[in-house]
Design a protein around this motif. Structure first.
Motif, PDB file in Angstrom:
ATOM      1  N   LYS A 187     -14.638 -83.085  39.605  1.00 57.62           N
ATOM      2  CA  LYS A 187     -15.944 -83.097  39.230  1.00 57.62           C
ATOM      3  C   LYS A 187     -16.136 -82.207  38.414  1.00 57.62           C
ATOM      4  CE  LYS A 187     -17.547 -82.980  44.304  1.00 57.62           C
ATOM      5  NZ  LYS A 187     -17.867 -82.676  45.648  1.00 57.62           N
ATOM      6  N   ILE A 188     -15.609 -81.036  37.327  1.00 58.38           N
ATOM      7  CA  ILE A 188     -15.832 -79.490  36.941  1.00 58.38           C
ATOM      8  C   ILE A 188     -15.256 -80.888  35.081  1.00 58.38           C
ATOM      9  CG2 ILE A 188     -14.811 -77.682  35.613  1.00 58.38           C
ATOM     10  CD1 ILE A 188     -13.423 -76.624  38.462  1.00 58.38           C
ATOM     11  N   ARG A 189     -14.262 -81.321  35.164  1.00 54.05           N
ATOM     12  CA  ARG A 189     -14.258 -81.985  34.412  1.00 54.05           C
ATOM     13  C   ARG A 189     -15.345 -83.277  33.816  1.00 54.05           C
ATOM     14  NH1 ARG A 189      -9.918 -80.045  31.343  1.00 54.05           N
ATOM     15  NH2 ARG A 189      -8.161 -80.279  32.279  1.00 54.05           N
ATOM     16  N   ALA A 190     -16.334 -83.948  34.841  1.00 53.00           N
ATOM     17  CA  ALA A 190     -17.516 -84.198  34.235  1.00 53.00           C
ATOM     18  C   ALA A 190     -18.803 -83.630  34.289  1.00 53.00           C
ATOM     19  CB  ALA A 190     -17.424 -85.539  35.817  1.00 53.00           C
ATOM     20  N   ASP A 191     -19.214 -82.540  34.461  1.00 50.94           N
ATOM     21  CA  ASP A 191     -19.984 -81.439  34.697  1.00 50.94           C
ATOM     22  C   ASP A 191     -19.989 -81.521  32.954  1.00 50.94           C
ATOM     23  OD1 ASP A 191     -22.076 -79.713  34.398  1.00 50.94           O
ATOM     24  OD2 ASP A 191     -21.212 -79.448  37.161  1.00 50.94           O
ATOM     25  N   LYS A 192     -21.463 -81.017  32.270  1.00 53.23           N
ATOM     26  CA  LYS A 192     -21.693 -80.699  30.605  1.00 53.23           C
ATOM     27  C   LYS A 192     -21.507 -79.375  31.073  1.00 53.23           C
ATOM     28  CE  LYS A 192     -22.517 -85.977  29.403  1.00 53.23           C
ATOM     29  NZ  LYS A 192     -23.722 -86.761  28.942  1.00 53.23           N
ATOM     30  N   ASN A 193     -22.180 -78.845  32.068  1.00 52.13           N
ATOM     31  CA  ASN A 193     -22.275 -78.059  31.357  1.00 52.13           C
ATOM     32  C   ASN A 193     -21.577 -77.033  31.908  1.00 52.13           C
ATOM     33  OD1 ASN A 193     -24.761 -77.679  31.742  1.00 52.13           O
ATOM     34  ND2 ASN A 193     -25.282 -77.836  33.610  1.00 52.13           N
ATOM     35  N   ILE A 194     -20.043 -77.330  31.598  1.00 50.99           N
ATOM     36  CA  ILE A 194     -19.454 -76.088  31.975  1.00 50.99           C
ATOM     37  C   ILE A 194     -18.214 -76.815  31.400  1.00 50.99           C
ATOM     38  CG2 ILE A 194     -16.824 -75.758  33.451  1.00 50.99           C
ATOM     39  CD1 ILE A 194     -18.697 -76.210  36.083  1.00 50.99           C
ATOM     40  N   THR A 195     -17.810 -75.719  30.574  1.00 53.33           N
ATOM     41  CA  THR A 195     -16.174 -75.063  29.078  1.00 53.33           C
ATOM     42  C   THR A 195     -15.166 -74.888  29.849  1.00 53.33           C
ATOM     43  OG1 THR A 195     -18.523 -75.341  27.605  1.00 53.33           O
ATOM     44  CG2 THR A 195     -16.048 -74.524  26.744  1.00 53.33           C
ATOM     45  N   VAL A 196     -14.023 -75.776  29.723  1.00 50.73           N
ATOM     46  CA  VAL A 196     -13.231 -75.044  30.720  1.00 50.73           C
ATOM     47  C   VAL A 196     -11.941 -74.701  30.086  1.00 50.73           C
ATOM     48  CG1 VAL A 196     -11.197 -75.640  31.338  1.00 50.73           C
ATOM     49  CG2 VAL A 196     -13.495 -76.844  32.224  1.00 50.73           C
ATOM     50  N   VAL A 197     -11.552 -73.202  28.834  1.00 52.67           N
ATOM     51  CA  VAL A 197     -11.051 -73.004  28.172  1.00 52.67           C
ATOM     52  C   VAL A 197      -9.501 -72.647  29.107  1.00 52.67           C
ATOM     53  CG1 VAL A 197     -11.030 -71.064  26.461  1.00 52.67           C
ATOM     54  CG2 VAL A 197     -12.907 -71.682  26.920  1.00 52.67           C
ATOM     55  N   GLU A 198      -8.386 -73.068  28.291  1.00 51.16           N
ATOM     56  CA  GLU A 198      -7.078 -73.003  29.827  1.00 51.16           C
ATOM     57  C   GLU A 198      -6.080 -72.182  28.166  1.00 51.16           C
ATOM     58  OE1 GLU A 198      -6.667 -76.809  31.945  1.00 51.16           O
ATOM     59  OE2 GLU A 198      -6.487 -77.380  29.887  1.00 51.16           O
ATOM     60  N   ASN A 199      -5.067 -71.990  29.745  1.00 57.82           N
ATOM     61  CA  ASN A 199      -3.753 -70.979  29.147  1.00 57.82           C
ATOM     62  C   ASN A 199      -4.632 -69.872  28.057  1.00 57.82           C
ATOM     63  OD1 ASN A 199      -2.182 -72.683  29.011  1.00 57.82           O
ATOM     64  ND2 ASN A 199      -2.746 -74.055  28.194  1.00 57.82           N
ATOM     65  N   THR A 200      -5.385 -68.785  29.149  1.00 60.77           N
ATOM     66  CA  THR A 200      -6.208 -68.139  27.718  1.00 60.77           C
ATOM     67  C   THR A 200      -6.736 -66.718  28.716  1.00 60.77           C
ATOM     68  OG1 THR A 200      -7.224 -69.123  26.648  1.00 60.77           O
ATOM     69  CG2 THR A 200      -8.371 -67.457  27.119  1.00 60.77           C
ATOM     70  N   GLU A 201      -6.223 -65.498  28.377  1.00 62.78           N
ATOM     71  CA  GLU A 201      -7.097 -64.497  29.354  1.00 62.78           C
ATOM     72  C   GLU A 201      -7.483 -63.701  28.589  1.00 62.78           C
ATOM     73  OE1 GLU A 201      -4.064 -62.696  31.720  1.00 62.78           O
ATOM     74  OE2 GLU A 201      -2.620 -63.724  31.099  1.00 62.78           O
ATOM     75  N   ALA A 202      -8.933 -62.946  29.324  1.00 63.47           N
ATOM     76  CA  ALA A 202      -9.854 -61.765  28.563  1.00 63.47           C
ATOM     77  C   ALA A 202      -8.773 -60.888  27.984  1.00 63.47           C
ATOM     78  CB  ALA A 202     -11.014 -61.174  29.439  1.00 63.47           C
ATOM     79  N   THR A 203      -9.149 -60.075  27.124  1.00 61.74           N
ATOM     80  CA  THR A 203      -8.119 -59.142  26.415  1.00 61.74           C
ATOM     81  C   THR A 203      -9.021 -57.611  26.906  1.00 61.74           C
ATOM     82  OG1 THR A 203      -8.811 -59.587  24.602  1.00 61.74           O
ATOM     83  CG2 THR A 203      -6.459 -59.955  25.248  1.00 61.74           C
ATOM     84  N   GLU A 204     -10.867 -57.969  26.408  1.00 61.82           N
ATOM     85  CA  GLU A 204     -11.946 -57.174  26.473  1.00 61.82           C
ATOM     86  C   GLU A 204     -13.463 -57.204  27.195  1.00 61.82           C
ATOM     87  OE1 GLU A 204     -13.469 -53.696  22.785  1.00 61.82           O
ATOM     88  OE2 GLU A 204     -11.810 -55.071  22.429  1.00 61.82           O
ATOM     89  N   PHE A 205     -13.785 -56.374  27.394  1.00 64.93           N
ATOM     90  CA  PHE A 205     -15.156 -56.281  28.129  1.00 64.93           C
ATOM     91  C   PHE A 205     -16.359 -55.139  27.456  1.00 64.93           C
ATOM     92  CE2 PHE A 205     -12.650 -57.995  30.892  1.00 64.93           C
ATOM     93  CZ  PHE A 205     -13.187 -59.134  31.903  1.00 64.93           C
ATOM     94  N   ASP A 206     -16.697 -55.421  27.295  1.00 69.27           N
ATOM     95  CA  ASP A 206     -17.930 -54.688  25.929  1.00 69.27           C
ATOM     96  C   ASP A 206     -19.566 -55.052  26.901  1.00 69.27           C
ATOM     97  OD1 ASP A 206     -18.667 -52.318  24.855  1.00 69.27           O
ATOM     98  OD2 ASP A 206     -18.721 -52.971  22.758  1.00 69.27           O
ATOM     99  N   ALA A 207     -19.728 -54.351  26.688  1.00 68.97           N
ATOM    100  CA  ALA A 207     -21.379 -54.255  26.735  1.00 68.97           C
ATOM    101  C   ALA A 207     -22.672 -54.701  25.545  1.00 68.97           C
ATOM    102  CB  ALA A 207     -22.038 -53.437  26.928  1.00 68.97           C
ATOM    103  N   ILE A 208     -23.549 -55.006  25.770  1.00 64.93           N
ATOM    104  CA  ILE A 208     -24.572 -56.000  24.268  1.00 64.93           C
ATOM    105  C   ILE A 208     -25.344 -55.301  24.100  1.00 64.93           C
ATOM    106  CG2 ILE A 208     -25.511 -58.610  23.778  1.00 64.93           C
ATOM    107  CD1 ILE A 208     -23.959 -60.472  24.775  1.00 64.93           C
ATOM    108  N   LYS A 209     -26.096 -54.825  23.855  1.00 60.87           N
ATOM    109  CA  LYS A 209     -26.964 -53.992  23.155  1.00 60.87           C
ATOM    110  C   LYS A 209     -27.840 -55.630  22.903  1.00 60.87           C
ATOM    111  CE  LYS A 209     -24.904 -50.106  21.704  1.00 60.87           C
ATOM    112  NZ  LYS A 209     -23.529 -49.920  21.807  1.00 60.87           N
ATOM    113  N   THR A 210     -27.834 -56.275  21.439  1.00 63.95           N
ATOM    114  CA  THR A 210     -28.670 -57.225  21.346  1.00 63.95           C
ATOM    115  C   THR A 210     -28.496 -58.565  21.261  1.00 63.95           C
ATOM    116  OG1 THR A 210     -28.873 -55.703  19.926  1.00 63.95           O
ATOM    117  CG2 THR A 210     -30.364 -57.690  19.567  1.00 63.95           C
ATOM    118  N   PRO A 211     -28.689 -59.169  23.049  1.00 65.77           N
ATOM    119  CA  PRO A 211     -28.260 -60.039  23.254  1.00 65.77           C
ATOM    120  C   PRO A 211     -28.992 -61.045  22.191  1.00 65.77           C
ATOM    121  CG  PRO A 211     -29.615 -59.486  24.834  1.00 65.77           C
ATOM    122  CD  PRO A 211     -29.760 -58.529  23.529  1.00 65.77           C
TER     123      PRO A 211
END
Length: 444
Positions: A274-298
């Motif tokens: 279902k995920i593969r067929a869903d156009k609203n979902i982007t799958v990024v594999e073999n990847t981990e987040a390294t940093e999180f930060d707040a957005i001042k100007t979206p």
């Protein structure tokens, strides 16, 4: 039947407000949050009752979930209010008339109530049932049979008895929001049904956004307010992560799935397809987040973005992050009490509770188990029993348990029967109470 409603008015939508909101939502309430910069307290209205800065115990009482505490001594104390603990309590009360207290640190239904999935294979629900709804029904059923609740308290000390006939097990639980507020209860029987809690992100920058942009479970209510202008990041590649991605996408939001391995490594095929067929979902594999930060100007294309997530030198502007990256048992206090645990891997910080023959698993693996020495012990081993008499375990905290809601409920039911059989084999473990007919195994 429409859901009951509750309102929260606060100076800002901070972590405390988020905890109260989710506690109410897990209790099957529709919740509206109003931000008032002039507010001095967090005011919660549940039905016709208004509370200032309430604790979970106060909320539970107002939600009519908490029965008046009548005693500090019980036949059975169930530690954990998820499907396993609830099933055990319901059966212990309805079939065996055991006075029962349920201690639940987080919210009614435990972490199972946070599951976003529709359970299609649960016996008796031919059209399926929402996990949160199932847990809510179980809480009401436990209340119907007069199981008592102690919500918002976590066990901080456990002193199991080696002979419940002469000395009961002793449990001390502490209010999660008030460390000085502790209660001690005793019981002839104890069921360990603490389940597991969500594993948290380890990146140093993640902690600052916990409950304020980064969340460790996704509720259906979280998806109600999203639109096509939102981008939701899901971190994780298991079934829960997949269902959460589909839930947010189903409401029109753009979804980015960040997966350390591949989409199909651990996820059920019916979900990954279902995920593969869903156009609203982007799958990024073999990847981990390294940093999180707040957005001042979206950015213009995502006006609701609150966080920047960096992964493989690429930045993602997202409205919220839901990290659904497995879960871990919290069993240090259980192991400290002398209960045998088993670690699946040597690097595991905590073990899972050993029951039945698994009590001897380490010795068997090492080749040091001596049958003749344990022959008598083996005759008394039952599937749900720990190495301490009168102490049992069920659900996700038990070694070899499967992380399925239906399985946990089945284990809770099995544990109730195991405790009943234990009492039959060990008469006079319970106290005879005035006004309550003594069970036949007490009279043996």
């Amino acid at each position: 039947m429409p859901k009951p409603t509750a309102t929260i008015t606060a100076k800002a939508k901070d972590k405390t407000v988020e905890r109260i909101k989710r506690f109410l939502e897990l209790g099957d309430y529709d919740v509206k949050v109003t931000i008032d910069p002039n507010a001095t307290d967090t005011v919660v209205t549940v039905g016709t009752t208004t509370l200032k800065n309430p604790t979970p115990a106060q909320l539970a009482a107002t939600m009519d979930l908490l029965l008046p505490k009548k005693s500090s001594t019980y036949d059975l104390v169930v530690i954990g209010g998820g499907p396993a603990g609830l099933a055990a309590a319901i059966n212990a009360r309805s079939l065996y008339d055991l006075t029962t207290l349920i201690i639940e640190q987080y919210a009614p239904g435990g972490t199972a109530a946070t599951a976003v999935n529709q359970i299609d294979n649960y016996l008796g629900f031919d059209e399926g049932i929402d996990a949160g709804d199932l847990c809510h029904r179980a809480v009401l059923q436990a209340k119907k049979f007069e199981a008592q609740w102690l919500p918002g308290y976590g066990v901080t000390a456990f002193k199991p008895s080696d002979d419940p006939k002469t000395k009961k097990h002793e449990i001390t639980a502490t209010n999660s929001d008030a460390p000085h507020d502790a209660v001690t209860v005793s019981a002839s029987l104890v069921l360990l049904a603490t389940g597991v809690i969500p594993r948290k992100l380890t990146q140093p920058t993640a902690a600052a956004f916990e409950d304020e942009g980064i969340y460790y479970y996704a509720l259906p209510a979280d998806a109600e307010g999203v639109t096509a202008k939102d981008t939701i990041m899901i971190i994780g590649g298991g079934d829960s992560a997949g269902r959460a991605a589909l839930m947010f996408s189903g409401k029109g939001a753009k979804v980015v799935m960040l997966i350390r391995d591949t989409l199909t490594k651990t996820m059920l095929k019916v979900i990954s397809d279902k995920i593969r067929a869903d156009k609203n979902i982007t799958v990024v594999e073999n990847t981990e987040a390294t940093e999180f930060d707040a957005i001042k100007t979206p950015p213009p294309d995502n006006p609701n973005a609150k966080l920047t997530v960096v992964a493989k030198a690429k930045s993602y502007a997202v409205t919220a992050v839901y990290a659904l990256i497995s879960a871990d048992p919290q069993t240090k206090w259980i192991e400290d009490a002398g209960i045998t645990v088993v670690r699946k891997n040597e690097t595991d910080k905590y073990g899972l509770v050993a029951t039945g023959l698994d009590i001897f698993l380490d010795a068997i693996k090492k080749g040091t188990f001596k049958y003749e020495e344990h022959k008598k012990d083996l005759e008394n081993v039952t599937d749900m029993a720990t190495n301490k008499p009168g102490v049992f375990a069920a659900g996700d905290v038990r070694y070899r348990a499967e992380r399925r809601i239906a399985t946990a409920a089945g284990e809770g039911t099995e544990a109730a029967l195991a405790m009943h059989n234990y009492l039959k084999a060990n008469p006079k473990v319970l106290d005879a109470e005035a006004g309550r007919a003594a069970p036949y195994y007490y009279l043996a």
